[in-house]
Scaffold this motif. Sequence first.
Motif, PDB file in Angstrom:
ATOM      1  N   TYR A  50       0.925  -1.228  -0.070  1.00 37.62           N
ATOM      2  CA  TYR A  50       0.013  -0.116  -0.019  1.00 37.62           C
ATOM      3  C   TYR A  50       0.823   1.172   0.034  1.00 37.62           C
TER       4      TYR A  50
ATOM      5  N   TRP B 159       0.992   1.308  -6.258  1.00 36.02           N
ATOM      6  CA  TRP B 159      -0.114   1.313  -5.871  1.00 36.02           C
ATOM      7  C   TRP B 159      -0.653   2.767  -5.704  1.00 36.02           C
ATOM      8  N   ARG B 160       0.316   3.728  -5.228  1.00 32.88           N
ATOM      9  CA  ARG B 160      -0.127   5.108  -4.973  1.00 32.88           C
ATOM     10  C   ARG B 160      -0.632   5.740  -6.336  1.00 32.88           C
TER      11      ARG B 160
ATOM     12  N   ARG C 214      -4.059   4.385  -7.247  1.00 31.27           N
ATOM     13  CA  ARG C 214      -5.161   4.983  -6.277  1.00 31.27           C
ATOM     14  C   ARG C 214      -5.411   6.270  -6.784  1.00 31.27           C
TER      15      ARG C 214
ATOM     16  N   VAL D  20      -9.652   4.216  -1.879  1.00 31.14           N
ATOM     17  CA  VAL D  20      -9.967   3.229  -3.065  1.00 31.14           C
ATOM     18  C   VAL D  20      -9.885   1.687  -2.595  1.00 31.14           C
TER      19      VAL D  20
ATOM     20  N   LEU E   2     -11.388  -2.065  -8.571  1.00 28.24           N
ATOM     21  CA  LEU E   2     -11.222  -0.846  -7.733  1.00 28.24           C
ATOM     22  C   LEU E   2     -12.674  -0.267  -7.760  1.00 28.24           C
TER      23      LEU E   2
ATOM     24  N   SER F 103     -14.089   3.541  -5.634  1.00 27.73           N
ATOM     25  CA  SER F 103     -14.031   4.788  -4.842  1.00 27.73           C
ATOM     26  C   SER F 103     -14.998   4.788  -3.765  1.00 27.73           C
TER      27      SER F 103
END
Length: 97
Positions: free
Chosen positions: A10, A15-16, A19, A44, A63, A65
Amino acid sequence: MDANERKRLYASTAWRALRQAQLLANPLCVMCKEEGRLTAASVVDHIKPWRGDLALFYDAGNLQSLCKLHHDSAKQRAEKGGTSKATGLDGWPIDGT
């Protein structure tokens, strides 16, 4: 997979970026929208829990939101086999129960 490995995932650059792209493309909480409200998303969420499957972890199609409230309540309850208590504008449960 232990907690440290999950934290590293994470915190990863990949991942960032994923996201950020998700929140830019879909800035509103999908569960709030189902309830007829517009709320900014801050989390996310993996629609299908990835449980160590890195392909599923990085799958943009997996994914959604969510606002923190829905992520920490309705989504967690659903993953543990419960049902959502959320209702739509018509007053009927959103999950169909």
